[in-house]
Structures are given as structure tokens and as C-alpha cells.
Scaffold this active site. Structure first.
Site, PDB file in Angstrom:
ATOM      1  N   ASP A 189       2.026   2.949   3.255  1.00 54.05           N
ATOM      2  CA  ASP A 189       1.132   4.109   2.974  1.00 54.05           C
ATOM      3  C   ASP A 189       1.961   5.357   2.555  1.00 54.05           C
ATOM      4  O   ASP A 189       1.618   6.471   2.790  1.00 54.05           O
ATOM      5  CB  ASP A 189       0.207   4.394   4.466  1.00 54.05           C
TER       6      ASP A 189
ATOM      7  N   ASN B 233      -2.165  13.480   4.560  1.00 57.15           N
ATOM      8  CA  ASN B 233      -3.064  14.079   5.371  1.00 57.15           C
ATOM      9  C   ASN B 233      -2.639  13.468   6.894  1.00 57.15           C
ATOM     10  O   ASN B 233      -3.558  13.040   7.700  1.00 57.15           O
ATOM     11  CB  ASN B 233      -4.462  13.718   5.116  1.00 57.15           C
TER      12      ASN B 233
ATOM     13  N   HIS C 122       0.625  -1.152   0.104  1.00 53.16           N
ATOM     14  CA  HIS C 122       0.092   0.198   0.062  1.00 53.16           C
ATOM     15  C   HIS C 122       0.853   1.234   0.044  1.00 53.16           C
ATOM     16  O   HIS C 122       1.549   1.493   0.858  1.00 53.16           O
ATOM     17  CB  HIS C 122      -0.861   0.014   1.103  1.00 53.16           C
TER      18      HIS C 122
ATOM     19  N   HIS D 134      -6.161  -0.349   6.232  1.00 52.94           N
ATOM     20  CA  HIS D 134      -5.547   0.146   7.263  1.00 52.94           C
ATOM     21  C   HIS D 134      -6.367  -0.062   8.727  1.00 52.94           C
ATOM     22  O   HIS D 134      -6.986   0.685   9.527  1.00 52.94           O
ATOM     23  CB  HIS D 134      -5.957   1.683   7.227  1.00 52.94           C
TER      24      HIS D 134
END
Length: 288
Positions: free
Chosen positions: A244, A249, A27, A177
Site C-alpha cells: 500500500d 492518509n 497493491h 485491505h
């Protein structure tokens, strides 16, 4: 207008944990460069460029040999930035697309040939309006012929409500997640119980990524680790892990080397890490 600052760590540490050969980062995202791959109109956020060269250098530093690029909402349905990465590393990388539920069969076939293996849907308010969940699940019937899966990113409060709909899927479903549970609420919270219930169905997978997103603490995210460890211990044959990167953010930028070292706690045994990082991704994403 000022350009946004990069969301990734400027100098990630080299991990102490040595990963098994063929370890997969299942990811990550790549943003831009915007001059080549413009961001979508109406995007929910505007990131700084995080080009593939930075990603490849990071993977080399971390000891990661394979990867799965998840298309970001800032690029919308224009998956060319993913295609560019897959063309650069066709044997070692795979892609997850963002697509309208009305996507043509010919486009699905084209993307499959390039190395795409699934479609992601975001049911997160901060990422914009999502299609009706029933339409997303219905797309599963059309992607089944390619051996693809659905990837779902959702707010934890929705897990219990949407579980009956997800169970109608004709293909495997990967939950991103750890279901975005709130680690501060503990392992006994209803949302995590609903996630565990979904995983009792062999069609469901989960990514034990995002400790830094579900935690309410600073590194080493001690409140989040028990969630990931429990998922690996109980559903080790259907768990995946990812960095990730480049961590959009987030208020605090994590060090990717330290994230890798957390795997020693998430998957304490070599056998667990082999499954999490090598065998499971191979089975789901079908690397060459």
C-alpha cells in the site's frame, strides 16, 4: 501554499525475511510527479509526489520483483501515471484502473494491451462519491472478455449489505485491505464473518494488506495479524499481499521493511508465502 509532506518512510529498513523469487507487491500507488501527471479536480486528498523511481528503489530494497499499480483517486480517471509505470517495467508490472462505468470498449481493449488487469471501485466515504454498486457490478460483464476482475475497496459496515450484489458479478472480485474491518472488534465481529462468507465463493479474493489501517495499535499491529493469518490459512489460494505504498492518509508512516517482516506471521510457512506472493498473483494478473 505549503506542499504536503511525503507519506512514505524516508529510509525503510531492509527486511529480515527473504522473499521468494518473483514476489509481488499487489497493491501500491504512485503519485505524480504533479508537474507531469496533474492531480484530478475535486480529488478527495492531495498527496506529495511519490514517483516511480522511489517505488522501484523500494522494491529493490525489499526483494520484490513484480508489482500491481492501483490507480489512486487523486488522479481520478486519468490513468496515464499507471501507463507510465507499465511502460517502464512491462514484464514485471500490471495495473488496476479507475474508470467510469460507461467506459468505451475500445478504451478497455487499449488498457488491456498495456497491462491493465482490472477496475477498482471505492465505497469509502472519505474518498468521494461512488457509482451505484449495481453499475460497477454490471461493468463486470464487459470486462470479462479481457480476463479482468473487479477490485472493491469498501467500509466494513457495507460488506454484509452489498454481498448479494457482489455475488452477481460475472468476473472475480478482489476485496481490498481485509474489508477494512476494525481489528479492535475481534475475529468474531459480523463484518469479518460476512467477509469469510463471501470467500466461500471461489470467485472472491482478498488482499491481506492494510494491517496498519485496520489496527488500533502501533507496529507490529498485533491486533490485526490474526485476521490476515486466518485468511491465508483458510483461503490461501485466493489471497494477495501488498505494501500500500506510499501509505496515504495515515497518521503514522509505516516502515515497509517491517511490513515485509510481518509476512512471517501472516503466512508462517514457505509454501504459504509462495502462494501468497508468487503463485496467486501470477494466476490473477498474468505476468509475462
Amino acid at each position: 501554499m505549503d506542499q504536503p509532506k511525503p507519506s512514505y518512510h524516508p529510509s525503510p529498513s531492509a527486511p529480515k525475511l527473504r522473499l521468494p523469487p518473483g514476489a509481488c507487491d499487489a497493491h501500491f500507488h504512485v503519485f505524480g510527479p504533479q508537474a507531469v501527471f496533474p492531480f484530478a479536480e475535486g480529488r478527495p486528498f492531495t498527496p506529495a509526489d511519490a514517483p516511480k523511481e522511489k517505488l522501484f528503489a523500494l522494491h529493490a530494497r525489499l526483494g520484490i520483483g513484480r508489482g500491481v499499480f492501483v490507480q489512486s483517486t487523486c488522479h481520478g480517471f486519468d490513468n496515464r501515471v499507471v501507463e507510465d509505470v507499465l511502460a517502464a517495467r512491462p514484464r514485471a508490472y500490471r495495473g488496476i484502473a479507475l474508470l467510469p462505468t460507461s467506459v468505451a470498449a475500445a478504451e478497455l481493449r487499449r488498457l488491456d494491451g498495456l497491462g491493465f488487469r482490472g477496475v477498482r471501485f471505492n465505497f469509502m466515504r472519505h474518498l468521494g462519491k461512488a457509482p451505484p454498486v449495481a453499475e460497477a457490478i454490471a461493468l463486470g460483464e464487459r470486462i470479462a472478455e479481457f480476463g479482468w476482475h473487479l477490485q472493491i475497496h469498501l467500509e466494513s459496515a457495507l460488506i454484509e449489505e452489498l454481498a448479494p450484489v457482489f455475488k452477481r458479478a460475472a468476473v472475480p472480485v478482489v476485496i481490498d485491505h481485509m474489508g477494512r474491518v476494525d481489528a479492535a472488534l475481534g475475529l468474531g465481529q459480523p463484518a469479518f464473518g460476512a467477509l469469510l462468507g463471501l470467500l466461500e465463493d471461489a470467485r472472491f479474493w482478498v488482499k491481506v494488506s492494510g494491517c496498519e489501517r485496520i489496527s488500533r495499535q502501533a507496529m507490529p499491529f498485533a491486533d490485526a495479524i490474526p485476521f490476515a493469518r486466518k485468511l491465508v490459512a483458510e483461503f490461501g489460494e485466493r489471497t494477495l499481499w501488498g505494501t500500500d505504498w506510499p501509505h496515504p492518509n495515515l497518521a503514522a508512516v509505516p516502515d515497509d521493511g517491517q511490513l515485509v517482516d510481518l509476512l512471517a506471521e501472516i503466512a508462517p510457512s514457505a509454501a504459504q508465502r509462495q502462494a501468497l506472493l508468487v503463485d496467486n498473483p501470477q494466476r490473477l494478473y498474468r505476468f509475462t
